[in-house]
Scaffold this motif. Structure first.
Motif, PDB file in Angstrom:
ATOM      1  N   GLN A   1     -38.138   5.231 -17.662  1.00 51.11           N
ATOM      2  CA  GLN A   1     -38.818   6.499 -17.934  1.00 51.11           C
ATOM      3  C   GLN A   1     -37.821   7.646 -18.060  1.00 51.11           C
ATOM      4  OE1 GLN A   1     -41.575   7.589 -14.854  1.00 51.11           O
ATOM      5  NE2 GLN A   1     -42.782   8.905 -16.213  1.00 51.11           N
TER       6      GLN A   1
ATOM      7  N   THR B   1     -36.235   7.763 -21.677  1.00 52.92           N
ATOM      8  CA  THR B   1     -37.107   7.893 -22.855  1.00 52.92           C
ATOM      9  C   THR B   1     -36.548   8.889 -23.859  1.00 52.92           C
ATOM     10  OG1 THR B   1     -39.038   7.350 -21.514  1.00 52.92           O
ATOM     11  CG2 THR B   1     -39.439   8.435 -23.623  1.00 52.92           C
TER      12      THR B   1
ATOM     13  N   LYS C   1     -34.393   0.649 -28.038  1.00 48.83           N
ATOM     14  CA  LYS C   1     -34.843   0.546 -26.653  1.00 48.83           C
ATOM     15  C   LYS C   1     -33.645   0.171 -25.767  1.00 48.83           C
ATOM     16  CE  LYS C   1     -38.547   0.691 -25.409  1.00 48.83           C
ATOM     17  NZ  LYS C   1     -39.346   1.861 -24.917  1.00 48.83           N
TER      18      LYS C   1
ATOM     19  N   GLU D   1     -40.432   0.731 -17.495  1.00 47.40           N
ATOM     20  CA  GLU D   1     -40.919   1.972 -18.083  1.00 47.40           C
ATOM     21  C   GLU D   1     -41.307   3.014 -17.038  1.00 47.40           C
ATOM     22  OE1 GLU D   1     -44.091   0.936 -20.654  1.00 47.40           O
ATOM     23  OE2 GLU D   1     -42.809  -0.046 -22.147  1.00 47.40           O
TER      24      GLU D   1
ATOM     25  N   GLU E   1     -33.600   7.385 -25.722  1.00 53.07           N
ATOM     26  CA  GLU E   1     -34.072   6.368 -26.662  1.00 53.07           C
ATOM     27  C   GLU E   1     -34.656   7.017 -27.920  1.00 53.07           C
ATOM     28  OE1 GLU E   1     -35.369   2.671 -23.713  1.00 53.07           O
ATOM     29  OE2 GLU E   1     -36.843   4.219 -24.272  1.00 53.07           O
ATOM     30  N   GLN E   2     -35.437   8.090 -27.746  1.00 51.54           N
ATOM     31  CA  GLN E   2     -36.073   8.767 -28.878  1.00 51.54           C
ATOM     32  C   GLN E   2     -35.023   9.396 -29.790  1.00 51.54           C
ATOM     33  OE1 GLN E   2     -39.490   8.697 -29.563  1.00 51.54           O
ATOM     34  NE2 GLN E   2     -38.658   9.416 -31.533  1.00 51.54           N
TER      35      GLN E   2
END
Length: 480
Positions: A203, A206, A226, A198, A209-210
């Motif tokens: 990171q 992110t 994920k 992460e 992934e969202q």
């Protein structure tokens, strides 16, 4: 597991049916250029790659559609198969050397309602005596036959293959097996989690992934996506290895170097593998070396052959060698080796197994005579010396003229020829002497060659006579 028998049908320069049986250990193929030595290697390659009929069929039959080309392998000692070749287990004949018979042919057969092609590797059901196609996938045979080919005149791609099924990969895996338990490796694993976790690459991902999660939720309901990076298995890490050569401060990939250096590295790799030799490290490896004497000093040849003989002692390793060199055969082992002699005339290829050696130890002279059909004074001299020792011990007579008169001429009625002796620097009256006596004296006393000589055919005939006499005397000794 080993190749017990190889059957060629109209394959390249071999017309009709040609059958080779092999030793579990080291197998030598000797003969002049274009006599079919390397073709035997090509027959094994034929089973492991995509091929066409016209590429491999005997040249005269290219236009004759009634003729087919095929290669059949009989494998022995198939008690333990590689995990990826388990589909072959039901075809093993437990009553006959745990044999497995596989075949590739241009003949179209019907198997389970489907027609086969030359791309299919078929397996003989030894109960029904019919061929079947248990895998349906042409290249699965590579899971059964792990072959390392070192060619004389082509690049050797295997040198850069670090996968766990190849020689380099197996050796590296063997040597580094304990490294996974070290603190350094655990530290590497922890560092991987940090870099791909992460706070690292994770990171940076992110936002992706969202967006993925939002899109999936809109279409399929509550789901969270994920992106994960597992720590790679050690074999996958090692697979990325490569060999580089440093010359004048510059590193170059071995694949960009010449064939001579590639061969040298591969041959060195084989010797090193012998030092780590065990059933696990060398599982089912078949070594095929084309003229290993190229680029190697005789001392290096000797070292290489000793390593190959050591590997051949492993039940899962078998060695095949083509050669023009009698020196290579110096390491011939009568207990686990076989020699095929190939010859070509204007019509076809001829081949035969080398006769059993008669001397108790392997000599270059006898190998040169038996394998390469070249009469030589070294073999003649050794036979004469051993016969002299056996004869004198039996009759307690030591003069060379006596062994010639009583044994060579008297008992075996060998033909004689005029011979002019020279003693104390003086020529004497000519005598009737056998060829073994004359040839021996010409070698041990070169000065007599001024008035005495012999032809290659006479040398050959004399060797044949001495071989028979030697066998008889050894038999008599064994009976006493």
């Amino acid at each position: 597991m080993y190749i017990k028998k190889l059957i060629l049908e109209n394959f390249k320069i071999f017309e009709g049916t040609n059958e080779f049986t092999f030793s579990k250990g080291v197998n030598y193929l000797v003969g002049e250029n274009n006599s079919g030595k390397t073709t035997v290697f090509d027959a094994v390659k034929f089973l492991t790659k995509k091929v066409s009929r016209d590429q491999y069929i005997y040249q005269k039959y290219i236009q004759d559609i009634s003729k087919d080309v095929s290669v059949t392998l009989v494998l022995g000692d198939c008690t333990i198969l590689p995990s990826k070749a388990k589909k072959y287990e039901n075809y093993i004949n437990c009553d006959e050397d745990n044999s497995l018979i596989i075949k590739k042919t241009s003949e179209v057969l019907e198997v389970n309602g489907k027609k086969t092609s030359i791309q299919n590797v078929l397996v003989l059901n030894q109960e029904t005596n019919e061929y079947e196609n248990p895998t349906g996938v042409p290249n699965t045979i590579t899971a059964l036959l792990d072959c390392l080919f070192i060619d004389a005149n082509r690049h050797n791609e295997d040198i850069q293959d670090f996968s766990s099924t190849k020689l380099m990969g197996k050796l590296v895996s063997k040597v580094t097996a304990d490294f996974q338990q070290t603190d350094e490796f655990k530290e590497l694993e922890q560092k991987h989690k940090e870099v791909f976790g992460e706070k690292g690459i994770g990171q940076q991902l992110t936002e992706i992934e969202q967006k993925l999660s939002d899109t999936v939720k809109a279409q399929f309901g509550e789901s969270e996506i994920k992106i994960n990076f597992d720590f790679p298995k050690i074999k996958d890490l090692l697979k990325k290895g490569n060999i580089q050569v440093k010359e004048q401060g510059i590193n170059t990939d071995i694949s960009e170097k010449g064939n001579g250096l590639q061969r040298a590295v591969l041959l060195a790799l084989i010797q090193i593998s012998a030092e780590y030799d065990d059933n696990e490290a060398n599982e089912n490896i078949l070594y095929f070396l084309d003229e290993p004497e190229l680029f190697l000093h005789p001392r290096a040849q000797d070292k290489l052959l000793k390593s190959l003989n050591k590997l051949a002692c492993n039940d899962n390793s078998q060695v095949f060698i083509t050669t023009h060199s009698p020196y290579i055969l110096k390491n011939y082992n009568m207990n686990n080796s076989k020699v095929y002699i190939l010859d070509k005339d204007s019509e076809k290829i001829h081949y035969e197994s080398m006769e059993d050696l008669v001397l108790p130890d392997v000599t270059v002279g006898e190998i040169t005579y038996k394998a390469f059909k070249i009469p030589n004074v070294e073999f003649h001299h050794r036979l004469f010396s051993d016969i002299y020792g056996l004869w004198t011990e039996k009759v307690n007579k030591y003069r060379l003229t006596t062994i010639d008169e009583e044994l060579f001429v008297g008992k075996y009625n060998l033909p004689t020829k005029k011979y002019i002796p020279k003693k104390w620097g003086q020529w004497k009256d000519e005598e009737d002497r056998s060829m073994p006596y004359i040839i021996r004296n010409c070698q041990d006393h070169p000065e007599v060659k001024e008035r005495n000589s012999y032809s290659e055919e006479e040398l050959k005939s004399s060797i044949e006579s001495l071989v028979q006499i030697y066998k008889d005397l050894k038999s008599e000794v064994n009976e006493e």
